[in-house]
Design a protein around this motif. Sequence first.
Motif: not given
Length: 451
Positions: A304-307, A335-341
Amino acid sequence: MQWHAQFAWLGDGVAADVLIEADGERITSLTRGVPAPPRAQYLPGLTLPGLANAHSHAFHRALRSRVQTNRGTFWTWREQMYQVADRLDPDSYRALARAVYAEMALAGISCVGEFHYLHHRPGGAPYDAPNAMGEALIAAAADAGIRITLLDTCYLTGGIGQPLKGPQLRFGDGTAGNWARRVDTLYEQTDKAGRLHARVGAAIHSVRAVPREQVRAVASWAKEHRAPLHVHLSEQPAENIACVDAYGVTPARLLAEAGALGPLSTAVHATHLTGDDIGLLGATTTGVCMCPTTERDLADGIGPARGLADAGAPICLGSDQHAVVDLFEEARAVELDERLRTRVRGHWTAGELLAAATSNGHYALGWPEAGRLEPGAYADLVTVALDSVRTAGAGPAHAAEAAVFAATAADVRHVVVSGRQIVHDGRHLLVDDVPGALAAAVESATREEPG
């Protein structure tokens, strides 16, 4: 020394025609929008501060491609990793690490955090010089021309309540007190030798590998020495389950109660966290090192990098097991992993991700005076081509985005570390044949013994 950057990322944006001047290791002045003086080295492309690889296990580089042949999990991968760990000695480890750190330099990395737990002889007996393996890593970084923070790792058990066994015996010092005495010697030797490229920090391998009652001793050593403290945290759900079963708390809560979280601490991976765990890390401003290329290679999951960043935990980056050595790939993967999630685009700006790869990473490694292009900072420069097949056409208005979302390590053209040129036109100036050095070192580390 003078360099004239066609474009430079200065933290608040990209500037054109930037004159960078240095006296020895440090930048003395930086001027935007000026013509190049006759003797300044011209840097065509986008110049960034040196990149910081905040999490490395150098010997894992020998596993690249060899662990891609079968199905499995993190735990089956770990058994293959142990086989390599059992083969290395100080000489072969220096040769391997020298080649790996040269590969990092070619990728724009000026400083590495080496999470080091391969301490002793096979079977666990100390070397005559107890820090021979750590010294080999420090020497390897000097050979390759980059700085290193040796994160000497306490590793005492093979799991919660389980003894070390097999290759793990090389990792252990018996108790945190024994670990601290050995690291004190390394710390003092590094300081007395005047190794300006090296600093010593501490690491707790994980709550699996250091019992709760001994975590505090490692954290206390780091606080006493004002040294970085890193720890693998919640990389696997099995770790969380075992910790809750044994201690009644999550790994993050255990570390908080033992005084192991804080501004000088960095949690590595932090993949499987509860909401309370995220709050703990943020409230203590504990850094978090994301290693996306490893986390996806080992099928760990998406953290949960953004969180974490929103909660107050600074994000930095590492290449960990070196499935690839490319911090541009690590940055965009956040960024791209967060987009997938989430199935939503645009969680991170290019500037935020460049900060993760530069200033945040250097801070996490105990080099707060690095990772920025400004007077007083280390003269670490990385120039990325803007005319490759990946980056051509971006233009100055989108140069930062080109670096983060299009460039690869192959686009790094020039690297300066502490005012010294290490890479010129994509060629390492200290290690003549980096691919050859890697091939020889990997072959030595993976060769099966006869019989």
